[in-house]
Structure formats: structure tokens, C-alpha cells
Design a protein around this motif. Structure first.
Motif, PDB file in Angstrom:
ATOM      1  N   LYS A  10       0.857  -1.190   0.000  1.00  0.00           N
ATOM      2  CA  LYS A  10       0.000   0.000   0.000  1.00  0.00           C
ATOM      3  C   LYS A  10       0.890   1.235   0.000  1.00  0.00           C
ATOM      4  O   LYS A  10       0.633   2.213  -0.696  1.00  0.00           O
ATOM      5  CB  LYS A  10      -0.878   0.008   1.260  1.00  0.00           C
ATOM      6  N   CYS A  11       1.953   1.188   0.798  1.00  0.00           N
ATOM      7  CA  CYS A  11       2.859   2.339   0.922  1.00  0.00           C
ATOM      8  C   CYS A  11       3.726   2.492  -0.331  1.00  0.00           C
ATOM      9  O   CYS A  11       3.939   3.604  -0.813  1.00  0.00           O
ATOM     10  CB  CYS A  11       3.736   2.188   2.160  1.00  0.00           C
ATOM     11  N   MET A  69       5.066   5.533   6.974  1.00  0.00           N
ATOM     12  CA  MET A  69       5.954   4.765   6.103  1.00  0.00           C
ATOM     13  C   MET A  69       6.026   5.395   4.706  1.00  0.00           C
ATOM     14  O   MET A  69       7.117   5.561   4.147  1.00  0.00           O
ATOM     15  CB  MET A  69       5.504   3.307   6.024  1.00  0.00           C
ATOM     16  N   THR A  70       4.878   5.772   4.163  1.00  0.00           N
ATOM     17  CA  THR A  70       4.868   6.374   2.820  1.00  0.00           C
ATOM     18  C   THR A  70       5.694   7.663   2.805  1.00  0.00           C
ATOM     19  O   THR A  70       6.462   7.914   1.872  1.00  0.00           O
ATOM     20  CB  THR A  70       3.421   6.670   2.375  1.00  0.00           C
ATOM     21  N   ASN A  71       5.520   8.468   3.856  1.00  0.00           N
ATOM     22  CA  ASN A  71       6.279   9.726   3.907  1.00  0.00           C
ATOM     23  C   ASN A  71       7.785   9.483   3.926  1.00  0.00           C
ATOM     24  O   ASN A  71       8.550  10.221   3.306  1.00  0.00           O
ATOM     25  CB  ASN A  71       5.873  10.555   5.134  1.00  0.00           C
ATOM     26  N   GLU A 107       0.463   3.822   7.640  1.00  0.00           N
ATOM     27  CA  GLU A 107       0.712   4.026   6.202  1.00  0.00           C
ATOM     28  C   GLU A 107       1.326   5.379   5.905  1.00  0.00           C
ATOM     29  O   GLU A 107       2.229   5.510   5.080  1.00  0.00           O
ATOM     30  CB  GLU A 107      -0.593   3.884   5.416  1.00  0.00           C
ATOM     31  N   LYS A 108       0.810   6.404   6.611  1.00  0.00           N
ATOM     32  CA  LYS A 108       1.297   7.762   6.337  1.00  0.00           C
ATOM     33  C   LYS A 108       2.787   7.885   6.693  1.00  0.00           C
ATOM     34  O   LYS A 108       3.588   8.408   5.918  1.00  0.00           O
ATOM     35  CB  LYS A 108       0.465   8.742   7.159  1.00  0.00           C
ATOM     36  N   PRO A 137       7.143  -3.623   8.358  1.00  0.00           N
ATOM     37  CA  PRO A 137       5.679  -3.508   8.196  1.00  0.00           C
ATOM     38  C   PRO A 137       4.909  -4.700   8.765  1.00  0.00           C
ATOM     39  O   PRO A 137       3.926  -5.160   8.166  1.00  0.00           O
ATOM     40  CB  PRO A 137       5.523  -3.439   6.666  1.00  0.00           C
ATOM     41  N   LYS A 147       1.600   4.011  -3.023  1.00  0.00           N
ATOM     42  CA  LYS A 147       1.354   5.450  -2.790  1.00  0.00           C
ATOM     43  C   LYS A 147       2.589   6.277  -3.135  1.00  0.00           C
ATOM     44  O   LYS A 147       2.476   7.416  -3.579  1.00  0.00           O
ATOM     45  CB  LYS A 147       0.973   5.685  -1.323  1.00  0.00           C
TER      46      LYS A 147
END
Ligand code: SF4
Length: 221
Positions: free
Chosen positions: A83-84, A210-212, A207-208, A195, A87
Motif C-alpha cells: 500500500k505504501c 511509512m509512505t512519507n 501508512e502515512k 511492516p 502510494k
């Protein structure tokens, strides 16, 4: 070279305890996968060999990579990770389910420090040592490498060991989520929480967050 390396990895039987364990997992199976044939062998890396970013996990999951035959594929950790990655536009899809699911990585490669699943996710030191040669060669094959994102402390320590073994690198550096270190060859080594469902469920990672971190690394490379 890459294919030869992967063939050697897949055929490896160097750690008796892990050979026995991967067979046990693949024969007993998890109930929901009882009709599937498990991969049951060591796992190679996956992705873009010309990539600038390397993601490193600890080892294939018992009913993830050991079942499906691809790193971070078919378990809850991979569901979260992809998911990350999606994104951050590193993968072409937000899921990693099985070998023929069309998944591709852009500018990144993913592997594990240990190629076989260890009991309790706890490898012995000699098992990590046995497998280090493969890990070492995989990193050497990534000629455009600019950043290594280590997913969890053991993966981070394996990356530090790689730099200490191959270069005059003596700094003492410690794993921490979001911590960025400069290692030889102008590569950045970045710590990132694994994760795993445990880290996700306890709110250690989301998620935020890790994605960042992935987006930040993309900007740096
Ligand atoms: S962990 Fe690595 S060295 Fe040990 S059996 Fe698996 S592939 Fe071989």
C-alpha cells in the motif's frame, strides 16, 4: 550473473535447521492454504536491478514468501508494505499476492538478509553468516544503488555488516525509524520499522508514516 546467483540461492541447503523448518512449514501448511503447493525453497530478491533504492527485510515469511516464492508476497506485512510502495509510486499496484500478479517495481529492488524462513523469525548468527555471501552479491549487483531502506533492526544490522565487510567503515550506527546515515559509496542507509502486523497494530508504524519516509528517500536519491 543475476540468474546464476538466484539459481545458487534457490538450490542452497547450507543451514540444516532452516532446511528442516522450511520443509515443515511447506508440508504442514496453514489451513487456509492447505490446497496450495508451497514454494518451500529459499527466496531471491525481486525488482529493478537498475534501481537506486534497495529495501531489505529480515527473511521470507512462513506463509508469505515461503508459500508464494516471492519476497514480501502473500501475507499481511506485504499487504501493508505495498500500500505504501504504491502510494510512493515505487510499485505499479498496491498488492503483492502471487508470482503472476503483474507486480513491477520502479527504481527499486527488494530482498532479505536471510533467504530462508527462520523459526520464530529469529535466525541464528551462523545462519545469517552463511547467507551473507548471497546478500553481499545481491547488493554488489545493484550498480545504481543510492539508498538502502532497512525494514527492522536485524535487516539494518545486516546492511551495516555489509558496509563494514566491504569498506573501511567503522562508525557505530544504530537502527531507528527515519534515521538516515551516510555509508560508503555515497549511499544512504535508512532505518524503517518493519511492516509487520505487530508494528502496525501497536501503532508503531502507519501508512502515512511509512509512505512519507519512502517519499523523502525518493527525493534524496
Ligand atoms: S538461509 Fe541462506 S545460506 Fe542458509 S540455507 Fe537458506 S539460502 Fe542457504
Amino acid at each position: 550473473m543475476e540468474n546464476n546467483l538466484n539459481l545458487s540461492i534457490i538450490k542452497c541447503t547450507k543451514c540444516p535447521r532452516l532446511v528442516k523448518f522450511r520443509k515443515k512449514i511447506s508440508t504442514e501448511k496453514r489451513k487456509q492454504y492447505i490446497n496450495e503447493t508451497y514454494w518451500g525453497k529459499p527466496i531471491t530478491g525481486f525488482g529493478d536491478l537498475k534501481g537506486k533504492i534497495l529495501f531489505v527485510g529480515l527473511a521470507p515469511a512462513a506463509h508469505g514468501g515461503t508459500r508464494t516464492g516471492r519476497v514480501f508476497t502473500g501475507d499481511k506485512s506485504s499487504d501493508f508494505l505495498y500500500k505504501c510502495l504504491y502510494k510512493a509510486k515505487i510499485s505499479n499496484q498496491p498488492t503483492s499476492k502471487h508470482l503472476n500478479d503483474g507486480l513491477r517495481l520502479s527504481k527499486a529492488y527488494i530482498t532479505t538478509a536471510l533467504k530462508c524462513v527462520p523459526p520464530g523469525d529469529k535466525p541464528l548468527k551462523n545462519e545469517l553468516d552463511n547467507c551473507f555471501n548471497f546478500f553481499n552479491k545481491e547488493i554488489d549487483n545493484l550498480k545504481n544503488l543510492k539508498a538502502v531502506i532497512a525494514l527492522g533492526k536485524i535487516a539494518f544490522d545486516a546492511c551495516v555488516y555489509y558496509y563494514k565487510s566491504n569498506y573501511a567503515f567503522h562508525e557505530k550506527i544504530k537502527f531507528g525509524h527515519g534515521k538516515i546515515f551516510k555509508v560508503p559509496d555515497n549511499v544512504l542507509l535508512i532505518g524503517c520499522y518493519h511492516p509487520s502486523p505487530r508494528n502496525v497494530n501497536t501503532g508503531r508504524i502507519n501508512e502515512k508514516k511509512m509512505t512519507n519516509l519512502f517519499l523523502k528517500v525518493l527525493k534524496l536519491v
